[in-house]
Design a protein around this motif. Structure first.
Motif, PDB file in Angstrom:
ATOM      1  N   TRP A 199       0.817  -1.213   0.000  1.00 37.78           N
ATOM      2  CA  TRP A 199       0.000   0.000   0.000  1.00 37.78           C
ATOM      3  C   TRP A 199       0.846   1.255   0.000  1.00 37.78           C
ATOM      4  O   TRP A 199       0.341   2.352  -0.234  1.00 37.78           O
ATOM      5  N   ARG A 201       3.454   3.759  -1.460  1.00 41.34           N
ATOM      6  CA  ARG A 201       4.069   4.156  -2.704  1.00 41.34           C
ATOM      7  C   ARG A 201       4.483   5.602  -2.570  1.00 41.34           C
ATOM      8  O   ARG A 201       3.709   6.431  -2.098  1.00 41.34           O
ATOM      9  N   GLU A 203       5.364   9.441  -3.715  1.00 37.04           N
ATOM     10  CA  GLU A 203       4.640  10.293  -4.647  1.00 37.04           C
ATOM     11  C   GLU A 203       5.211  10.220  -6.054  1.00 37.04           C
ATOM     12  O   GLU A 203       4.526  10.503  -7.029  1.00 37.04           O
ATOM     13  N   ASP A 205       6.273   7.488  -7.544  1.00 40.46           N
ATOM     14  CA  ASP A 205       5.957   6.222  -8.191  1.00 40.46           C
ATOM     15  C   ASP A 205       4.709   6.357  -9.051  1.00 40.46           C
ATOM     16  O   ASP A 205       3.734   7.003  -8.657  1.00 40.46           O
ATOM     17  N   GLN A 207       1.150   5.249 -10.806  1.00 41.09           N
ATOM     18  CA  GLN A 207       0.005   4.476 -10.322  1.00 41.09           C
ATOM     19  C   GLN A 207      -0.037   3.134 -11.047  1.00 41.09           C
ATOM     20  O   GLN A 207       0.064   3.080 -12.268  1.00 41.09           O
ATOM     21  N   THR A 210      -4.870  -1.913 -12.351  1.00 43.90           N
ATOM     22  CA  THR A 210      -5.494  -2.852 -11.431  1.00 43.90           C
ATOM     23  C   THR A 210      -5.834  -4.153 -12.147  1.00 43.90           C
ATOM     24  O   THR A 210      -5.883  -4.214 -13.376  1.00 43.90           O
ATOM     25  N   LEU A 348      -6.349   5.899 -15.688  1.00 44.73           N
ATOM     26  CA  LEU A 348      -5.795   6.099 -14.359  1.00 44.73           C
ATOM     27  C   LEU A 348      -6.640   7.112 -13.603  1.00 44.73           C
ATOM     28  O   LEU A 348      -7.556   7.720 -14.174  1.00 44.73           O
ATOM     29  N   ASP A 349      -6.338   7.320 -12.340  1.00 45.46           N
ATOM     30  CA  ASP A 349      -7.145   8.215 -11.513  1.00 45.46           C
ATOM     31  C   ASP A 349      -7.192   9.638 -12.047  1.00 45.46           C
ATOM     32  O   ASP A 349      -8.183  10.344 -11.872  1.00 45.46           O
ATOM     33  N   ASP A 350      -6.098  10.080 -12.693  1.00 47.15           N
ATOM     34  CA  ASP A 350      -6.067  11.453 -13.208  1.00 47.15           C
ATOM     35  C   ASP A 350      -6.688  11.577 -14.592  1.00 47.15           C
ATOM     36  O   ASP A 350      -6.654  12.647 -15.205  1.00 47.15           O
ATOM     37  N   ASN A 358       3.114   1.908 -15.914  1.00 44.95           N
ATOM     38  CA  ASN A 358       2.012   1.582 -14.998  1.00 44.95           C
ATOM     39  C   ASN A 358       1.817   0.073 -14.880  1.00 44.95           C
ATOM     40  O   ASN A 358       1.426  -0.425 -13.819  1.00 44.95           O
ATOM     41  N   GLN A 361       4.600  -1.055 -12.614  1.00 47.23           N
ATOM     42  CA  GLN A 361       4.277  -0.793 -11.209  1.00 47.23           C
ATOM     43  C   GLN A 361       3.308  -1.846 -10.669  1.00 47.23           C
ATOM     44  O   GLN A 361       3.371  -2.210  -9.499  1.00 47.23           O
ATOM     45  N   THR A 365       4.191  -3.987  -7.397  1.00 46.81           N
ATOM     46  CA  THR A 365       3.276  -3.908  -6.265  1.00 46.81           C
ATOM     47  C   THR A 365       2.779  -5.292  -5.859  1.00 46.81           C
ATOM     48  O   THR A 365       2.775  -5.638  -4.676  1.00 46.81           O
TER      49      THR A 365
END
Length: 451
Positions: A199, A201, A203, A205, A207, A210, A348-350, A358, A361, A365
């Protein structure tokens, strides 16, 4: 009229309003306000704040405020009697204020973090001082201090709301980053420990994508009826993209590695499949070739290598007859991924579209999560193999552990099943059937068995 209450209200605006009002009223910064005081001196009703706090964090308003430093009496004393540790803590806060410009409310948060660290040390029965966690004289002591630090972070994670937990590891970690300049500190145990928490990460790194997004991409690719990229033939493009997705998920490569790899010589299959890299970024000095485990079922990649050999391909993962390298450029592959993401509605979230980094990552993760959740078994295996720490640092893949096949298999349990491979891609089926070699035929059957 009372203001609308959201997460920003509770975490930022309410503490600032209360501390400003405390100053006007001559109250200490750590005063515990009553419901009446909150309702009378802020734009919000205490009842509304309490309801929202319970909804967001599962805590009453007073429990939430206590974690923000309200009602926690700060006498200026630190929660230890060790003189050198006290001096180091004073150096920490003074340096942070004078050189980094940290405000008083941030220093209050730092004090809360240190109190929580010592609470964990006491409650978990750890016989050590904060400063001493960063000092070791042997590898065994280093490993022990990392394990102590993991215990402290796990205690925080259980005891604190997610919103509060976000900054606690950071201020814990920054203590060692600052005091090492004046006190004898061998390493930062928090930095080492945080490698095991999926959980966490920084700033900087990217995203990660999923698992549901990966399934959406795979399914969209499977049902495509026309190629979204220029004049490419659909089945060939579909094969390239399926191979690319599997490679990104299973290996977590850098963009440059996707371009440079030769699948004929660098992919090694068998009971413990891996990718052989002669050179990697961040590889340690005098270190030999790097072997990165392939974490998913390898049948599609094995069939693809057979296909490349069958058509006398150049060995590139996604070949190009027009580039000097013989490979599609990473920028081209990211553009292809973007087109697929648009079709699958994956962002992504943005609001941006995922790129190769990504997917990398995601691999990192999930790999860290697998190791963290199996830490005790990995610790046993590594000790049996003569290695004292189950390090999850990217530079220390588990090929350093003698019994690496067993340990990697633990990780593969997390990756297998992410994708439903389905039928053999049509281009592979047609080419390898045409070759009519028994070995090729058996590989196709093996693939269908895994589907």
């Amino acid at each position: 009229m009372r203001g609308r209450i959201d997460q920003k209200t509770l975490e930022e605006q309410l503490p600032a309003i209360l501390r400003e009002q405390f100053q006007l009223d001559g109250l200490p910064r750590d005063h515990a306000p009553s419901w009446e005081y909150i309702t009378a001196n802020t734009r919000y009703s205490a009842e509304g704040l309490n309801n929202r706090s319970k909804e967001l964090y599962g805590q009453t308003l007073l429990e939430f405020l206590r974690e923000q430093g309200f009602g926690v009496r700060n006498t200026g004393r630190w929660p230890t009697d060790d003189e050198e540790t006290i001096q180091s803590l004073e150096y920490y806060v003074n340096s942070a204020q004078d050189r980094r410009g940290w405000k008083e409310n941030t220093i209050d948060s730092v004090r809360s973090v240190i109190n929580k660290v010592y609470e964990a040390i006491r409650e978990e029965g750890l016989d050590i001082e904060l400063l001493d966690l960063g000092v070791y004289s042997s590898n065994d002591e280093r490993v022990e201090n990392i394990q102590y630090t993991i215990t402290v972070i796990e205690y925080m994670d259980r005891d604190l709301a997610d919103s509060t937990m976000g900054n606690y590891p950071r201020y814990f970690e920054e203590y060692y980053n600052i005091v090492k300049n004046k006190y004898q500190v061998s390493f930062n145990p928090v930095t080492e420990a945080l490698d095991e928490f999926e959980w966490y990460r920084s700033e900087s790194d990217p995203q990660p994508v999923t698992e549901p997004q990966l399934n959406d991409l795979w399914n969209a690719l499977t049902v495509l009826e026309e190629c979204p990229i220029g004049d490419y033939e659909l089945e060939r493009w579909r094969l390239w993209m399926k191979v690319l997705l599997v490679f990104l998920i299973a290996v977590g490569p850098r963009s440059s590695e996707v371009e440079q790899i030769d699948v004929r010589s660098q992919l090694h299959f068998g009971d413990d499949p891996y990718v052989h890299f002669d050179e990697r970024k961040n590889q340690r000095r005098n270190e030999g070739p790097s072997k990165v485990p392939i974490m998913m079922d390898t049948t599609l990649l094995e069939l693809y290598v057979d296909y490349i050999n069958s058509v006398d391909g150049n060995g590139k993962l996604i070949p190009s007859s027009q580039s000097a390298s013989g490979s599609r450029r990473a920028s081209t592959l990211n553009n292809w991924l973007e087109e697929l993401c648009k079709i699958a509605d994956v962002r992504l979230d943005d609001g941006s579209f995922p790129t190769i980094q990504n997917f990398r990552q995601f691999w990192k993760t999930l790999y860290k999560r697998a190791l963290h959740e199996n830490r005790e078994e990995i610790k046993f295996v590594s000790e049996e193999g003569g290695t004292k720490t189950p390090s999850v640092n990217e530079k220390n893949y588990l090929d350093n552990v003698e019994n690496r096949e067993h340990v990697r298999e633990l990780g593969r349990q997390y990756f297998n099943g992410i994708l439903d491979f389905g039928e053999t891609p049509a281009v592979l089926q047609a080419e390898l059937d045409q070759e009519s070699h028994l070995d090729g035929q058996s590989r196709i059957q093996d693939y269908d068995t895994h589907a």
